[in-house]
Design a protein around this motif. Structure first.
Motif, mmCIF file in Angstrom:
data_model
loop_
_atom_site.group_PDB
_atom_site.id
_atom_site.type_symbol
_atom_site.label_atom_id
_atom_site.label_comp_id
_atom_site.label_asym_id
_atom_site.label_seq_id
_atom_site.Cartn_x
_atom_site.Cartn_y
_atom_site.Cartn_z
ATOM 1 N N UNK A 261 59.887 -16.825 0.944
ATOM 2 C CA UNK A 261 60.870 -15.402 1.166
ATOM 3 C C UNK A 261 60.077 -14.738 0.867
ATOM 4 N N UNK A 262 60.448 -13.772 1.156
ATOM 5 C CA UNK A 262 59.214 -12.507 0.856
ATOM 6 C C UNK A 262 58.947 -12.480 0.034
ATOM 7 N N UNK A 263 57.564 -11.842 -0.553
ATOM 8 C CA UNK A 263 56.963 -11.418 -1.593
ATOM 9 C C UNK A 263 56.444 -10.173 -1.775
ATOM 10 N N UNK A 264 56.304 -9.489 -2.999
ATOM 11 C CA UNK A 264 55.843 -7.932 -3.012
ATOM 12 C C UNK A 264 54.874 -7.670 -4.233
ATOM 13 N N UNK A 265 54.429 -6.697 -4.199
ATOM 14 C CA UNK A 265 53.896 -6.546 -4.265
ATOM 15 C C UNK A 265 54.384 -4.942 -5.694
ATOM 16 N N UNK A 266 54.388 -5.253 -7.142
ATOM 17 C CA UNK A 266 55.596 -4.218 -7.741
ATOM 18 C C UNK A 266 53.949 -4.174 -9.609
ATOM 19 N N UNK A 267 53.208 -3.176 -9.473
ATOM 20 C CA UNK A 267 52.488 -3.307 -10.337
ATOM 21 C C UNK A 267 52.500 -2.488 -11.017
ATOM 22 N N UNK A 268 52.320 -2.185 -12.582
ATOM 23 C CA UNK A 268 52.292 -0.123 -12.890
ATOM 24 C C UNK A 268 50.663 -0.416 -13.247
ATOM 25 N N UNK A 269 50.230 0.814 -13.141
ATOM 26 C CA UNK A 269 48.733 0.908 -13.223
ATOM 27 C C UNK A 269 48.423 2.289 -14.116
ATOM 28 N N UNK A 270 48.009 2.430 -15.278
ATOM 29 C CA UNK A 270 48.241 3.116 -16.623
ATOM 30 C C UNK A 270 45.913 4.047 -16.206
ATOM 31 N N UNK A 271 46.880 5.180 -15.938
ATOM 32 C CA UNK A 271 45.202 5.299 -16.856
ATOM 33 C C UNK A 271 43.985 4.837 -17.537
#
Length: 487
Positions: A261-271
């Motif tokens: 199925x569809x794939x998504x990007x969901x990432x947290x980028x901190x300083x």
């Protein structure tokens, strides 16, 4: 009217001084104050410059040129639709776009401009910018170093100040240390890199996101241009977000479609993660600043004013650099994306006599010299020399029955020598070996660009010096405007 142009690696900006002596940025046809320095060839006759071109960068990379400023002044070529273009020709398309919308905005045909360049640009690069502008009918009345322009935008201080300008743009990092007093802007030393800018941080972040996605899903997005376009757009937004918040979510829905199925990007980028990923670039920036201060034999506490310039200077780690300079007043209130163009507009108004002028003393960023008979570099004009200036060196012939003296001119740039070409002096007589006494004058003009003349001191014979084997062959190459419709 003379306008000010910041010809940038990632974005270009145009500004002018109005009748009320106020500096204004000219908006383009889309209402934007920044015009991406990107060119997209739709076909053999039509090109897009700006936002519409930027949207095609990764979708149609073979038809799109970005960051041409990094290649200007080199022998690099771009092959598009089976036709070759030199970097200055691509640059001319950007200048044409800037000229068109500026002329429409002001209601005049813009023909003259003060154009900014990195202080660290060598002679070939400066010549390339001049040629790009000239190709579309813009007379560059002054090449102004970008850090000097940023300082000009903040006006002339009342007291003597030691000023450090840190200009981190999309593709270049410029450092200038100058002294300001009583209407005098005197550059003490310059530093930086023409191969380091905000876009290099985008590259690292994009690589991180691609690697993370492959680790999580097993899907490699590095060969998918549409996915990469979304990734670069997302990491650029995230980088900007981190200038105001400590962490941000990088979310790209439906980045790939698999059997699952569809794939998504969901990432947290901190300083903190950003600084860790970009550690090498951050350390390089710090190192270049230290080198520049050391070259001027100054310590950080001797800096009275710190000027931030360039869009990438908003990054938190960059702003933290101010902590190194405990006695410095921080100047960052003018939009760093626009401060260089605004300084160029101020210089333009000074040239026109509409604003009280100041004296600018810029310096040569790289030594100029020649190769001797043993192929050793002989310095003629030393790095750090204030220009305009003239230096003369005597040359002779090495063989009997010789009527031409050939001199190879180079510019020393760090550990390498940049070839500026070979200059030839032809006499009306034939000399015996070592008989000739030819005075070759190297003149750096007001733009920091090299001009050469030669005289036979025995006869008083003066010849026009012809350059060959150079990037441009400026003295004998005709300019031909490209037959393209620019949108």
């Amino acid at each position: 009217m003379i306008i000010g142009i910041d010809f940038g690696t990632t974005n270009s900006v145009v500004a002018y001084v109005d009748e009320n002596m106020k500096v204004n940025v000219i908006v383009n046809e889309r209402g934007s104050r920044l015009t991406p320095s990107v060119v997209y060839f739709k076909n053999e006759k039509q090109v897009f410059v700006g936002e519409m071109a930027k949207s095609q960068m990764l979708l149609k990379p073979s038809q799109t040129v970005s960051k041409v400023k990094r290649k200007i002044g080199t022998d690099h070529t771009y092959k598009i639709f089976n036709k070759e273009y030199k970097p200055y020709e691509i640059g001319s398309l950007i200048f044409s776009k800037l000229k068109k919308y500026s002329s429409e905005f002001l209601g005049i045909n813009v023909e003259k401009a003060v154009v900014t360049v990195p202080a660290y640009f060598d002679d070939n690069q400066r010549q390339g910018v001049i040629k790009a502008a000239k190709l579309v009918g813009i007379d560059v009345v002054k090449l102004l170093n970008e850090p000097t322009a940023a300082a000009l935008a903040y006006g002339v201080p009342n007291d003597e100040s030691t000023v450090l300008v840190l200009d981190l743009g999309g593709g270049t990092f410029d450092i200038t240390l100058m002294r300001q007093s009583n209407g005098l802007f005197e550059v003490l030393t310059t530093g930086g890199s023409t191969e380091l800018g905000g876009s290099d941080f985008d590259e690292i972040l994009a690589g991180w996101l691609v690697d993370e996605f492959q680790t999580d899903t097993g899907v490699d997005l590095s060969t998918d241009p549409i996915a990469l376009q979304q990734i670069y757009n997302a990491v650029e937004r995230a980088k900007i977000d981190l200038s105001n918040v400590n962490d941000t979510n990088v979310v790209i829905p439906y980045i790939a479609l698999t059997e699952r199925g569809p794939l998504h990007i969901n990432k947290i980028l901190t300083r903190e993660l950003f600084d860790s990923l970009c550690k090498n670039l951050i350390e390089k920036i710090d190192e270049l600043i230290d080198e520049t201060l050391s070259e001027a034999d100054l310590s950080p506490d001797q800096v009275n004013m710190l000027v931030f310039s360039g869009g990438a200077s908003r990054m938190p780690f960059f702003r933290k650099l101010s902590q190194k300079f405990p006695n410095a007043q921080i100047k960052a209130e003018i939009n760093p994306d626009e401060v260089v163009a605004m300084g160029a507009a101020v210089q333009a108004a000074m040239i026109e006599g509409r604003i009280k002028s100041v004296e600018l003393r810029d310096i040569l960023p790289h030594s100029l010299g020649v190769l001797d008979d043993d192929d050793n570099f002989v310095e003629i004009i030393k790095k750090g020399t204030i220009y305009p200036t003239v230096a003369t060196k005597m040359f002779t012939n090495t063989e009997d029955n010789q009527d031409t003296v050939t001199i190879q001119v180079l510019q020393e740039r760090g550990e390498k020598l940049v070839n500026l070409g070979k200059f030839h002096f032809k006499s009306s007589k034939k000399w015996k070996k070592n008989e000739a006494n030819i005075a070759v004058s190297f003149s750096l003009n007001n733009n920091g660009v090299l001009e050469v003349s030669a005289e036979d001191v025995d006869t008083g014979e003066v010849e026009e010096v012809v350059i060959t084997d150079s990037i441009f062959n400026y003295f004998d190459e005709e300019l031909h405007q490209l037959d393209l419709e620019i949108i």
